[in-house]
Design an enzyme around this catalytic site. Structure first.
Site, mmCIF file in Angstrom:
data_model
loop_
_atom_site.group_PDB
_atom_site.id
_atom_site.type_symbol
_atom_site.label_atom_id
_atom_site.label_comp_id
_atom_site.label_asym_id
_atom_site.label_seq_id
_atom_site.Cartn_x
_atom_site.Cartn_y
_atom_site.Cartn_z
ATOM 1 N N ASP A 69 -9.768 4.147 -6.164
ATOM 2 C CA ASP A 69 -10.745 4.169 -7.249
ATOM 3 C C ASP A 69 -10.623 5.476 -8.026
ATOM 4 O OD1 ASP A 69 -13.067 4.370 -8.831
ATOM 5 O OD2 ASP A 69 -14.285 3.282 -7.381
ATOM 6 N N VAL A 70 -10.011 5.412 -9.205
ATOM 7 C CA VAL A 70 -9.764 6.616 -10.000
ATOM 8 C C VAL A 70 -11.058 7.338 -10.335
ATOM 9 C CG1 VAL A 70 -8.860 7.478 -12.194
ATOM 10 C CG2 VAL A 70 -7.618 5.697 -10.949
ATOM 11 N N TYR A 160 4.449 -0.846 5.843
ATOM 12 C CA TYR A 160 4.036 0.509 6.200
ATOM 13 C C TYR A 160 5.189 1.489 6.001
ATOM 14 C CZ TYR A 160 2.426 4.449 9.054
ATOM 15 O OH TYR A 160 2.062 5.697 9.492
ATOM 16 N N LYS A 164 5.334 4.750 3.357
ATOM 17 C CA LYS A 164 5.516 6.135 3.765
ATOM 18 C C LYS A 164 6.797 6.737 3.188
ATOM 19 C CE LYS A 164 1.722 6.617 6.107
ATOM 20 N NZ LYS A 164 0.655 7.527 5.636
#
Length: 254
Positions: A69-70, A160, A164
């Site tokens: 959420d900016v 995942y 990363k």
């Protein structure tokens, strides 16, 4: 040692309610910084982290925000600067992990992983840098994983690993963009670590495999990520940027 002293620094740690993020938030306070702790809304561990920071005699601030959420991240950084002071250190540790065979993985699971673990790191770093860049001073540390450099045997986590790997290269890219403006950006890539996720009874057998396949013959504690985080955030690392510090007990050597 003065090189590792963070007195006078204001730090923001995302994912601070548990695990590696919590340990680093407390460790940065022990090194002298005042700490803003951010985690997703409803995170029960935030109060514990805050209490332990204040127990070190440091100021703390608890913040709830989703790293996707900016607007929430922008407001969180504004609150840090309003309530604690100019932001100078950030550690972005918020992330998730799960496993599904790649051929069976729903698109939504893939997207959620990338949104939180990679886009969330970018948006957090972006909000932090917007505060730091005008002052031409600051350190951002992103928590990646050795799984961004290797593909773990027996773990079905293509999403995942990809997230990363993205964090590692994002770190390098941001480091090169922001180096001329006095901002350092580095990553820490933990190996197998005793986070709450890995302490569940149902993964007890998997933990034995993690220990057997690590040259130091054990898993890391979350506290073993504190030293690397303090180092990269401090004057001791004043000429270090764009680096991925692998803290894995030697695993990638094999």
């Amino acid at each position: 040692m003065q090189l590792f002293d963070l007195s006078g620094d204001i730090a923001l740690v995302t994912g601070a309610a548990s695990g590696i993020g919590q340990a680093i938030a407390i460790g940065l306070a022990q090194a002298g910084a005042d700490i803003a702790c951010l985690d997703r809304p409803g995170s029960a561990g935030l109060a514990d982290t805050l209490g332990r920071i204040e127990g070190q005699g440091r100021r703390g601030l608890a913040l709830e925000a989703d790293v996707r959420d900016v607007a929430a991240l922008t407001e969180a950084v504004a609150r840090v600067e309003r309530d604690l002071g100019p932001l100078s250190v950030a550690v972005n540790a918020a992330g998730i992990a799960n496993a599904t065979p790649a051929e069976d993985m729903p698109e939504e699971q893939w997207r959620t992983m990338l949104d939180i673990n990679l886009t969330g790191i970018f948006l957090s770093a972006q909000a932090e840098a917007r505060a730091m860049l005008p002052r031409r001073r600051g350190s951002i540390v992103n928590i990646a994983s050795m799984s961004g450099s290797i593909a773990n045997r027996g773990l079905l986590q293509a999403h995942y690993n990809t997230s990363k790997a993205g964090v590692i290269h994002l770190t390098r890219s941001l480091a090169m963009e922001w180096a001329p403006h006095g901002l350092r950006v580095n990553a820490i890539s933990p190996g197998y670590t005793l986070t709450p996720m890995n302490l569940r009874p149902e993964v007890a057998e998997q933990r034995k495999v993690f220990e057997e396949t690590t040259p130091l013959a054990r898993m890391a504690t979350v506290e073993e990520m504190v030293g690397p985080a303090v180092f990269l955030s401090s004057k001791a690392a004043s000429f270090v940027t764009g680096h991925d510090l692998i803290v894995d007990g030697g695993f990638v050597c094999w």
